[in-house]
Each structure stands twice: as structure tokens, then as C-alpha cells.
Design a protein around this motif. Structure first.
Motif, mmCIF file in Angstrom:
data_model
loop_
_atom_site.group_PDB
_atom_site.id
_atom_site.type_symbol
_atom_site.label_atom_id
_atom_site.label_comp_id
_atom_site.label_asym_id
_atom_site.label_seq_id
_atom_site.Cartn_x
_atom_site.Cartn_y
_atom_site.Cartn_z
ATOM 1 N N GLY A 655 12.811 -13.606 69.116
ATOM 2 C CA GLY A 655 12.499 -14.528 68.032
ATOM 3 C C GLY A 655 11.731 -13.891 66.898
ATOM 4 O O GLY A 655 11.670 -14.446 65.799
ATOM 5 N N MET A 656 11.140 -12.698 67.134
ATOM 6 C CA MET A 656 10.389 -12.014 66.073
ATOM 7 C C MET A 656 11.317 -11.629 64.917
ATOM 8 O O MET A 656 12.412 -11.135 65.128
ATOM 9 C CB MET A 656 9.752 -10.731 66.611
ATOM 10 N N SER A 657 10.846 -11.840 63.684
ATOM 11 C CA SER A 657 11.577 -11.392 62.505
ATOM 12 C C SER A 657 10.929 -10.111 61.993
ATOM 13 O O SER A 657 9.708 -10.053 61.824
ATOM 14 C CB SER A 657 11.561 -12.466 61.412
ATOM 15 N N LEU A 658 11.737 -9.098 61.765
ATOM 16 C CA LEU A 658 11.237 -7.789 61.379
ATOM 17 C C LEU A 658 12.103 -7.201 60.267
ATOM 18 O O LEU A 658 13.195 -7.698 59.994
ATOM 19 C CB LEU A 658 11.252 -6.829 62.578
ATOM 20 N N GLU A 659 11.601 -6.142 59.661
ATOM 21 C CA GLU A 659 12.374 -5.383 58.689
ATOM 22 C C GLU A 659 12.566 -3.980 59.238
ATOM 23 O O GLU A 659 11.683 -3.441 59.905
ATOM 24 C CB GLU A 659 11.639 -5.321 57.343
ATOM 25 N N GLY A 660 13.732 -3.405 58.997
ATOM 26 C CA GLY A 660 13.995 -2.079 59.525
ATOM 27 C C GLY A 660 15.033 -1.345 58.700
ATOM 28 O O GLY A 660 15.608 -1.891 57.757
ATOM 29 N N THR A 661 15.278 -0.108 59.087
ATOM 30 C CA THR A 661 16.232 0.748 58.381
ATOM 31 C C THR A 661 17.407 1.067 59.290
ATOM 32 O O THR A 661 17.214 1.467 60.444
ATOM 33 C CB THR A 661 15.562 2.064 57.944
ATOM 34 N N THR A 701 24.402 3.276 56.789
ATOM 35 C CA THR A 701 23.244 4.073 57.155
ATOM 36 C C THR A 701 22.280 4.166 55.978
ATOM 37 O O THR A 701 22.687 4.451 54.857
ATOM 38 C CB THR A 701 23.676 5.486 57.580
ATOM 39 N N GLY A 702 20.996 3.888 56.256
ATOM 40 C CA GLY A 702 19.974 3.950 55.216
ATOM 41 C C GLY A 702 19.609 2.600 54.624
ATOM 42 O O GLY A 702 18.584 2.485 53.943
ATOM 43 N N ASP A 703 20.418 1.572 54.876
ATOM 44 C CA ASP A 703 20.107 0.242 54.350
ATOM 45 C C ASP A 703 18.821 -0.301 54.980
ATOM 46 O O ASP A 703 18.558 -0.108 56.174
ATOM 47 C CB ASP A 703 21.244 -0.745 54.668
ATOM 48 N N VAL A 704 18.032 -0.999 54.189
ATOM 49 C CA VAL A 704 16.873 -1.728 54.698
ATOM 50 C C VAL A 704 17.306 -3.167 54.934
ATOM 51 O O VAL A 704 17.818 -3.825 54.012
ATOM 52 C CB VAL A 704 15.697 -1.666 53.701
ATOM 53 N N VAL A 705 17.150 -3.652 56.161
ATOM 54 C CA VAL A 705 17.670 -4.972 56.529
ATOM 55 C C VAL A 705 16.608 -5.797 57.247
ATOM 56 O O VAL A 705 15.665 -5.254 57.816
ATOM 57 C CB VAL A 705 18.915 -4.840 57.445
ATOM 58 N N LYS A 706 16.787 -7.100 57.204
ATOM 59 C CA LYS A 706 15.927 -8.018 57.961
ATOM 60 C C LYS A 706 16.658 -8.404 59.241
ATOM 61 O O LYS A 706 17.834 -8.772 59.212
ATOM 62 C CB LYS A 706 15.610 -9.263 57.130
ATOM 63 N N VAL A 707 15.961 -8.298 60.362
ATOM 64 C CA VAL A 707 16.560 -8.592 61.666
ATOM 65 C C VAL A 707 15.642 -9.504 62.464
ATOM 66 O O VAL A 707 14.464 -9.677 62.145
ATOM 67 C CB VAL A 707 16.813 -7.291 62.467
#
Length: 778
Positions: A655-661, A701-707
Motif C-alpha cells: 500500500g506504500m506509495s513511492l517514487e523510483g527510477t 530505462t531511466g524514467d522516474v515513476v510513481k509506484v
């Protein structure tokens, strides 16, 4: 270019390629002519649009690949024709069949009966006079074959059984060399065959990572490349046995019936029954095995091509990732016992200072490490801190974060970024690195590479063999020659799409420029070191060994800032400078005022500057380049903001919302670095609130996304993520649990402490899901 009418074989090649790349035959003929004359794909795609009708680099790469295959096919066709002609067996119908073969497999099927071979059972049977027996059985279905065989007994053929077996061997060979039958059966197998894997008894423990293939069965035509490669590897390691065959109850009888139909055995006479028995024998003893080999080869080739395509796409995305730019950078190569290696490079990538920090066990010199980082940042005006993503990466990032808070007031804190260090150790130990940094310790070279790859990923990554960069799937299982060719093409296209600063580029980067290569690139660097910076593109012709042809190919991709000729800073090719100057003259302004101005050319029409040599495509390119000279096609640099307090997999909760690459993209999903030691997997079904066939439609590859975290498996170090907007509120997961963790093997995406920095880096994070990928049927 071709000045004479093409030969029939060439016409066939041009026609085939035109269909393959969705182009016209004249376009193909023009492109082939340019490539045959030594032009490179980047040059043709960028500067010969009028000649080829605008074929792009993707079409040209496919054209080049198909051209090689089809020319090999035509050469083989000629060899086969000559061989059969020399045997005195070439008929008009046979020649027509050979001319009509569209693949190497079809050509070899036709050639089988005429191919020189070792002495076979059928040859022996013919020598023993048993071919007439076969013809008698085929002609007379009423008389029992056993009765007919009595007439063919000799000193060499003493029993009826021996006689009938000899006749059977002759017929089996004829059937197995029947091109039409083989073609029909091969197509039948492609449609109906299943690939099955079964555990070899006693291999449960040794082959645990292949556990999902211990009893696996799926259609040959539908199996995705990563599963095919996993089964192929499991079979190679003798963990499973593999079979490719149609369904035993339905498919096999159909195959046998297809063979029998070629002999017209629909009746129930003794001869019909015997011929049907031979059809069954031929399938089970001969054709099922040969077709298994054919389909296994096709499966391997198909899986290899798809894996290479995935690797190529990921490599392109990585090479064209956003550069942080020409800013002083501190590179940190994390380590625990051996210390954190640090290197500061200036805006041009020149090494200013190196050091080794020991903030962790056993020395635990945290204060000394903090003081050194502060010293390096303040003295060198560091604007960026690049932290390698290997062992102790998060601990080092935390150290840097805490240290930057201690900077004196008035000193702007640099931006810290975690970057992939895949391949850094390969570069550090390379001959190139030794030449570049002869007095620098190998471990410190890695820190320099990490800093530079943040400044300009493309310029630094071209120094590393693509296979070591770590964005492939099962890269060591695929055809290495084919992989190498494909990846070299990706690197060449990426470098030429961006362009290269002639006075700053290293020899490895220059070597990727169209028309150069390492020898000429080294000559350019030597000339530059000896005589100073190039003041114009034309000065390249003074470089030893660099002639007019090489200059033609490379000049447009090389940039000279603040040189004698302002157009040298653009992608306008020197051959078109006269056109560009006409455009500039029509504006009535100085060239430096026009270049970069989006409004200066609006009153002009491109078609007014078309010449006999340079058509509208080139003139339009000149207009665009004058408006944005030397524009970089890469995206704007930005970094992911990792969530505070989330540093280990144990800190994650569904359930945690995070940002990643995004670190890697495979056919089944994407891997995302979310700030812990393991990359999480966003399965293809979790990439969007719609059906996604190819993950590259959504991410690269390299995109910053919200997951959002859907599942955490701490024992196996696996993280399931979703990018879908819809949520199952009771669990914080995607609907129907479609964000389930992969379970295809136990080679997990694994802790980053695994340091994916060697030649097997491509099987690091990505290798996990290839074997561990979800077994999900869409």
C-alpha cells in the motif's frame, strides 16, 4: 549507386526487403547502393533523405540485416543449382522450385535428395535390388507385401523381413527428403506443437531455481522468450528434459496421416496397411526427431532475437538518458571493509582529487568521512554527488545526506543521485582506463566513472562493452555475435543522434561516430593533443589517415563550439553550408544572431532554397538546426526522491506509495529502484489501467515513476509494485491480486550488495525476473 539493371536475384532481394521495411523498391535500391559504397547507417539516415526517400535508422538497420541474410540465401541458391546441375539432375521444375524458395530452410529441404551424403540404409537397400520391391508394393496394394517380398530374396537379403525392411528404408528416406511434405509438417508443428519440460529425477535441489519448469507445458508458438530461454538453460544444465511435439492423442495421428496422404493410402488393402505402417515408422523414427531439431532451432533463434531486442531497447534508453550536465561532481563508489572510494571531477570530467573514506566497519570513521566530504564539496564547488548503487549504497547515501546538512552557511548543498555502477569495475580494470589514469588505483577509477556517467551517461558508457552495462536478459545464452552486432548498432545510433564535441570527446566516444572507428578516433585525439583544439571541421582533413570519405561520413556528427565557423557547432553538414548561408543571407542578419532564434526564419519558405542537390528534407533540417543549433535530443535531467525512512526491504509495507527510477525493462515488466537494496518488479499487467502488450509503451530505462507496493517477500528478497491507479482498499493491492510477485526462479532481483558490475551484470536485477517472472497468462 547502381548504374546497370539489377540481376534477377537482386530484384528478388530488393522486392523482399521493400515488403519487410514498408518501403518502395526504388528506396531500397538507393539505400543498398549507398551502403555498398561504404556509407554508414547514421549518415544515410541523416544526410541522404532525398536519395532514400526518408528511410530512418530503424528501417535502414533492418534493411542492412535483411540484405546480409538474403545475399547469403542467393549465394546458397547458386551453389545448390550448380551442385544439382553437375549431377545431371536439374530439371525445369526443380529449377523453378529452387528459384521460388524464400528461406534457407525451404532451400535445404529441396536440396536434401541431391545433397551428397554418407552411405545410408536406403543406399544399401537399393544396392541389394530392393527398390523394385517398393515400387511393386506401391503399384499393387492387393497382394500382400510379404508375398511380393519372396521374389526379392538373395544371398544378401535372406528373409522376407529383411526385404521389407529394406523397402521401408528406401521409402523412409524418400519421405524425409520430400520438400513439400517437410514444409507442410513443419508448418503443422509450428501451429500444433507443445514445448514440455520434465524434472530429471534427483535434480530437485540443484535445479531449485527452475522449479516452475519441473512440470511445464505450453504451446510452442506462444511461449515468450524469457520462458523459452529459462527452459533452454534448465535443459542445458540437465535439470529438465525438454520435448517439442504435438499432442500425442490428436496431433501425432494427424502428422502420420499427413505423411500417409502423400502415398494415397486411404484403402484397406494389405499394401495400404503396410504403407501406413511405414508412415508411422517414418514419423516416429525420422521426421519427429528432425522436426524437433528444426523447431528447437527456430525457438532458440526467436528467443534470442527477442532477448536481443529487449537488450537493445534498454541500452538505447540508458545511453540516451538525461545528462546532469557539465557540473563539478563527486563520485562515490561505496564499500564497507575496503572503504568508500571518492573522486571529484570538474565540469569537463577532469579528475581533480581522489580519496578513500572509511565510515563503516571496521574503522567506523564517520566524523573523518564527513569532514572529507565537506572539504571536497567546498574546495571544488561540487554541485552533484553520484553514488554507485552497489554494496553499502544506501548507507553511503544516508552518510552523504547527513553530511550535507553540516555544510557551512552560504554553501549550496549539491544534489545527490544514486546511479547504476554496472560495468564500472570492467572499465576500471580495462586497458583504456589504465591509459587514461596510469597513476590511479583501479578502485578509484570506478569512482571517476560513476561521477562521469552522471554528468554524461553516453560519453562514459561507450567506454564499457555493452554486455557489461547490465540491461540484458539471459544475455550470455544468446548468440554472442548477433548480440554484439546489434548492440554496436545501438551505440552507434545513440552517439550520432546526440552528436560529439570534437575538442572534448575521448577516443572511445569518437570511435562511435559514423565513418571513424577506433583507429581514426585515436589519430584525431593524437592530433588534438599535438596541435591543440580543432578550430574548424575542415581541419579534420589534416589528421593522418582521415580522407575525404571518412570526413563526409563523420563531419556532420562532430561539433566545434566557438570555432572559426559558427555552423560547425550545428548538425548542418559542411556539404550543405552554401545552402545554410543562403538562408542566413536571406534573413539579412548576422549568423550568430540567427542561430538559436526561433523567429528569425519564420518569414522564409524552405522550398525557396531547394537546389538540384539538396531537396526539401535537407533544407527543412537546416531550418530546424539554425533555430536550435546542436540541440540535444535527450530529456531533461531529474532524479527520483526516495522516501525518508525507507532504506531496507523490511521498511516496506503493501500500500506504500513511492517514487523510483526504472532500471530495466523486460518483456514481462519493469524493474524500479525505490531506494532499498532490491529493485521491485512492476509486472506488465501492473503498468497501467489498460492492457499493455509491450512495457516499452509505458516506461523506459531511466524514467522516474510513481509506484505502489503490492507485496513484500522478505525471505526471498522480492518486491511487487504497481503503477495502476485503481486500488483494492482492503489490501492496498491491485484488483484480483494481479500484482503478485514473480515466482519463476530463486535468482532474485537480489540485494544490490551483489554488485552487478561484471560481465554477467545483465542477469542481476533482470535475471531474477527472467526465471522468477510471473507465470501469468493474459
Amino acid at each position: 549507386m547502381h548504374t546497370t539493371a539489377p540481376a534477377p536475384s537482386d530484384e528478388r532481394i530488393f522486392r523482399t526487403i521493400a515488403a519487410d521495411i514498408s518501403a518502395s523498391e526504388p528506396q531500397v535500391i538507393a539505400a543498398v547502393g549507398l551502403l555498398d559504397e561504404g556509407a554508414t547507417v547514421p549518415f544515410v539516415a541523416r544526410y541522404r533523405k532525398e536519395v532514400t526517400g526518408g528511410l530512418d535508422d530503424t528501417q535502414l538497420r533492418l534493411l542492412s540485416d535483411r540484405l546480409t541474410y538474403l545475399r547469403e540465401l542467393e549465394a546458397r541458391r547458386g551453389t545448390i543449382l550448380n551442385s544439382i546441375k553437375e549431377q545431371g539432375k536439374l530439371t525445369d521444375d526443380l529449377a523453378k522450385s529452387i528459384a521460388g524458395a524464400t528461406s534457407k530452410a525451404a532451400l535445404e529441404d529441396i536440396y536434401l535428395p541431391y545433397k551428397p551424403k554418407r552411405r545410408t540404409k536406403a543406399m544399401i537397400a537399393r544396392e541389394n535390388g530392393l527398390e523394385p520391391l517398393l515400387r511393386a508394393i506401391q503399384a499393387d496394394r492387393v497382394t500382400a507385401p510379404e508375398d511380393q517380398a519372396q521374389n526379392y530374396l538373395t544371398d544378401d537379403v535372406t528373409t522376407v523381413k529383411d526385404a521389407l525392411n529394406g523397402a521401408r528404408d528406401i521409402l523412409t528416406e524418400e519421405l524425409s527428403e520430400n520438400a513439400d511434405l517437410l514444409g507442410n509438417l513443419r508448418e503443422f508443428m509450428r501451429q500444433e506443437a507443445f514445448i514440455s519440460a520434465k524434472l530429471v529425477p534427483g535434480k530437485e535441489q540443484d535445479g531449485a531455481k527452475f522449479s516452475d519448469y519441473f512440470d511445464h507445458r505450453e504451446k510452442w508458438a506462444d511461449i515468450p522468450s524469457h520462458r523459452a530461454l529459462a527452459i533452454l538453460r534448465a535443459a542445458k544444465e540437465e535439470v529438465v528434459t525438454m520435448e517439442i511435439a504435438p499432442d500425442a492423442e490428436v496431433g501425432e495421428p494427424r502428422a502420420i496421416a499427413t505423411i500417409a496422404a502423400t502415398m494415397n493410402t486411404a484403402g484397406e488393402q494389405p499394401g495400404d496397411l503396410w504403407l501406413r505402417d511405414v508412415a508411422r515408422w517414418t514419423w516416429r523414427v525420422k521426421l519427429s526427431l528432425s522436426l524437433y531439431i528444426d523447431l528447437l532451432s527456430e525457438l532458440r533463434q526467436r528467443a534470442h532475437e527477442e532477448a536481443i531486442a529487449v537488450f537493445s531497447r534498454n541500452l538505447k534508453d540508458l545511453l540516451l538518458a538525461a545528462p546532469a550536465g557539465a557540473r563539478a561532481t563527486l563520485g562515490l563508489d561505496p564499500g564497507i571493509r575496503t572503504g568508500v572510494k571518492a573522486a571529484v571531477v570538474d565540469a569537463t570530467g577532469k579528475v581533480l582529487e581522489t580519496a578513500t573514506l572509511y565510515p563503516f566497519q571496521p574503522k567506523m570513521d564517520v566524523r573523518g568521512s564527513e569532514a572529507k566530504i565537506i572539504d571536497l564539496v567546498t574546495r571544488h564547488g561540487v554541485e552533484l554527488v553520484a553514488i554507485g548503487n552497489g554494496t553499502a549504497s544506501r548507507e553511503t547515501e544516508r552518510l552523504v545526506g547527513d553530511t550535507l546538512k553540516l555544510l557551512p552557511s552560504g554553501i549550496k548543498a549539491p544534489t545527490k543521485v544514486v546511479v547504476s555502477e554496472a560495468g564500472a569495475s570492467v572499465y576500471s580494470a580495462s586497458e583504456l582506463a589504465a591509459q587514461e589514469f596510469p597513476d590511479l588505483d583501479v578502485s578509484l577509477r570506478g569512482a571517476v566513472s560513476i561521477a562521469r556517467r552522471l554528468q554524461d551517461p553516453l560519453a562514459e558508457l561507450v567506454k564499457i562493452t555493452p554486455q557489461s552495462i547490465g540491461v540484458g536478459q539471459y544475455q550470455h545464452d544468446v548468440d554472442q555475435r548477433r548480440l554484439s552486432v546489434a548492440l554496436e548498432a545501438v551505440v552507434e545510433d545513440a552517439v550520432n543522434a546526440v552528436g560529439v564535441d570534437l575538442n572534448m570527446a575521448s577516443a572511445p566516444l569518437l570511435a562511435q561516430v559514423a565513418g571513424l572507428g577506433l583507429s581514426l578516433a585515436s589519430a584525431i585525439v593524437f592530433h588534438r593533443d599535438l596541435h591543440g583544439a580543432f578550430k574548424s571541421r575542415s581541419a579534420l582533413l589534416d589528421v593522418s589517415g582521415l580522407g575525404p570519405k571518412a570526413f563526409e561520413q563523420c563531419a556532420g556528427f562532430l561539433r566545434i563550439r566557438d570555432g572559426e565557423e559558427p555552423l560547425d557547432a550545428s548538425s548542418v553538414h559542411p556539404e550543405a553550408y552554401d545552402v545554410a548561408r543562403r538562408v542566413i543571407s536571406a534573413c539579412g542578419r548576422d549568423i550568430r544572431d540567427i542561430m538559436g532564434s526561433g523567429t528569425a526564419l519564420r518569414s522564409l519558405r524552405a522550398q525557396d532554397f531547394v537546389t538540384e542537390v539538396f531537396g526539401l528534407p535537407t533544407v527543412r533540417d537546416i531550418f530546424e538546426e539554425l533555430e536550435k543549433p546542436g540541440r540535444d535530443p535527450r530529456p531533461e535531467f531529474k532524479t527520483a526522491s526516495f522516501t525518508d525512512g525507507v532504506e531496507d526491504i523490511k521498511d516496506l509495507k503493501p500500500g506504500m506509495s513511492l517514487e523510483g527510477t526504472v532500471t530495466n525493462v523486460a518483456a514481462f515488466g519493469a524493474f524500479v529502484d525505490i531506494g532499498v537494496h532490491q529493485d521491485g518488479l512492476v509486472h506488465v499487467s501492473q503498468l497501467a489501467d489498460r492492457f499493455v502488450k509491450d512495457p516499452h509503451e509505458v516506461v523506459k530505462t531511466g524514467d522516474v515513476v510513481k509506484v505502489r507496493v503490492t507485496e513484500v517477500d522478505i525471505p526471498r528478497k522480492r518486491i511487487g509494485l504497481t503503477m495502476r491507479k485503481t486500488v483494492d482498499k482492503s489490501q492496498g493491492k491491485a484488483p484480483q491480486g494481479r500484482g503478485k510477485m514473480p515466482n519463476k526462479d530463486k535468482m532474485s532481483a537480489g540485494p544490490k550488495s551483489a554488485k552487478p558490475r561484471n560481465s554477467d551484470a545483465g542477469n542481476g536485477a533482470l535475471g531474477a525476473a527472467l526465471l522468477n517472472a510471473m507465470k501469468q497468462k493474459d
